[in-house]
Design an enzyme around this catalytic site. Structure first.
Site, PDB file in Angstrom:
ATOM      1  N   ASP A 291     -10.242  -1.760  -5.622  1.00 21.56           N
ATOM      2  CA  ASP A 291      -9.280  -0.950  -4.886  1.00 21.56           C
ATOM      3  C   ASP A 291      -9.099   0.346  -5.659  1.00 21.56           C
ATOM      4  O   ASP A 291      -8.780   0.316  -6.851  1.00 21.56           O
ATOM      5  CB  ASP A 291      -7.954  -1.702  -4.784  1.00 21.56           C
ATOM      6  CG  ASP A 291      -6.893  -0.955  -3.998  1.00 21.56           C
ATOM      7  OD1 ASP A 291      -7.119   0.214  -3.623  1.00 21.56           O
ATOM      8  OD2 ASP A 291      -5.821  -1.546  -3.760  1.00 21.56           O
TER       9      ASP A 291
ATOM     10  N   HIS B 271      -8.760  -3.756  -1.422  1.00 24.95           N
ATOM     11  CA  HIS B 271      -7.503  -3.262  -0.877  1.00 24.95           C
ATOM     12  C   HIS B 271      -7.202  -3.927   0.472  1.00 24.95           C
ATOM     13  O   HIS B 271      -7.987  -3.824   1.414  1.00 24.95           O
ATOM     14  CB  HIS B 271      -7.562  -1.749  -0.690  1.00 24.95           C
ATOM     15  CG  HIS B 271      -6.265  -1.145  -0.261  1.00 24.95           C
ATOM     16  ND1 HIS B 271      -5.268  -0.827  -1.146  1.00 24.95           N
ATOM     17  CD2 HIS B 271      -5.799  -0.804   0.971  1.00 24.95           C
ATOM     18  CE1 HIS B 271      -4.248  -0.316  -0.483  1.00 24.95           C
ATOM     19  NE2 HIS B 271      -4.542  -0.298   0.803  1.00 24.95           N
TER      20      HIS B 271
ATOM     21  N   SER C  63       0.834  -1.194   0.000  1.00 27.83           N
ATOM     22  CA  SER C  63       0.000   0.000   0.000  1.00 27.83           C
ATOM     23  C   SER C  63       0.878   1.258   0.000  1.00 27.83           C
ATOM     24  O   SER C  63       1.700   1.430  -0.892  1.00 27.83           O
ATOM     25  CB  SER C  63      -0.975  -0.057   1.178  1.00 27.83           C
ATOM     26  OG  SER C  63      -1.930   0.978   1.124  1.00 27.83           O
TER      27      SER C  63
END
Length: 313
Positions: free
Chosen positions: A254, A284, A158
């Site tokens: 996402d 995500h 991320s």
């Protein structure tokens, strides 16, 4: 809007709390509470885990790192600097220890996980400079750590994936350390927030457009002038030539999906050997939030296999 999640993930989505970083202190407390509800992580007895402080960027405080390595006497192992996620404002080494330890076991590697400073208290460039300082320290102490300098990589998840991409750019542009691989797992790399997935996914679990806006505002800081550095948002880099081989992961639902795909494509176009994996039905962070499901297990296995292949080159 309705999302067609993988059937195993739908029940998990229904149980996930809403993550809202408009109140960062509350979001950090929420993450700690969620961690306390999970079973305590028990690292493999084959690993030695220790923490220490290392010199930070020039003129800045020392940086804490967590060194995770197999507890035998073997030297010449591959090494990876690992960078946790959290939208630049959340997360810490302890909350991501299971992933870092899994890489150490799965790839037989020494993993150095970095406790970089968080925004908004410490906006860009503090976080990425902390990570780069940790990479330099890892390279400088490779012999002590038992790392083969020809097999040194960087990776993250991320925001950590975005920071890993930025560290790879810094290492190229500052003349080292030399990297053999970059692992960009659901990376946050573009502050422009203009891709179709970013505009569309306003209410997806764990990460969405409202959180992404706040994340970049916090990271780029109050003095942002619109001329964003590529070391803050790697998608802004105009030249990706000469970067290490990459493994890029994206999830269907996402907001970061399209920027990850585009960055992977641009790496390919720049002649960088790149493997791009997109997982339908996922969201995500689903590989961690829905651990044990078939799709999550496959994502982790694919990632581990990619790391092994990179270190075997």
């Amino acid at each position: 809007m309705a999302y067609t999640y993988d059937p195993e993930l739908s029940p998990v989505v229904a149980m996930l709390p809403v993550l809202d970083i408009s109140d960062i202190a509350a979001a950090r407390a929420q993450m700690l509470q969620m961690r306390e509800l999970r079973p305590a992580f028990a690292p493999s007895p084959s690993l030695e885990i220790s923490k220490r402080f290392i010199p930070g960027p020039p003129g800045d405080p020392d940086v804490e790192v967590c060194v995770i390595r197999p507890n035998d006497e073997q030297h010449g192992r591959p090494g990876m600097l690992w960078i946790h996620g959290g939208g630049f404002v959340l997360g810490d080494v302890d909350g991501d220890l299971e992933t870092a330890a899994g890489i150490a076991v799965g790839a037989g590697a020494v993993v150095v996980s970095v406790e970089y400073r968080l925004a908004p208290e410490h906006p860009f460039p503090a976080p990425v400079e902390d990570c780069y300082a940790a990479l330099r320290w890892t390279a400088e102490h490779a012999d002590e750590l038992g790392i083969d300098l020809n097999r040194l990589a960087v990776g993250g998840l991320s925001a950590g994936g975005g920071l890993a991409a930025a560290v790879a750019l810094l290492a190229r542009d500052r003349g080292g350390p030399s990297l053999c691989f970059q692992l960009l797992d659901i990376p946050e790399v573009d502050d422009r927030l203009s891709t179709p997935s970013m505009k569309q996914f306003t209410d997806t679990p764990l990460w969405n457009l409202p959180n992404a806006i706040l994340s970049w505002e916090a990271y780029l800081g109050p003095d942002r002038d619109g001329d964003t550095s590529p070391y803050a948002a790697p998608a802004r880099a105009t030249d990706l030539r000469g970067l290490p081989p990459a493994y890029v992961v994206t999830c269907e639902f996402d907001p970061l999906r399209d920027e990850g795909i585009e960055y992977g494509q641009r790496l390919m176009q720049a002649g960088v050997p790149t493997e791009l994996h997109h997982y339908p039905g996922t969201f995500h962070g689903s590989s961690g939030a829905a651990a044990g499901t078939a799709i999550s297990d496959r994502m982790v296995t694919d990632r581990t296999d990619a790391i092994r292949r990179a270190f075997a080159r």
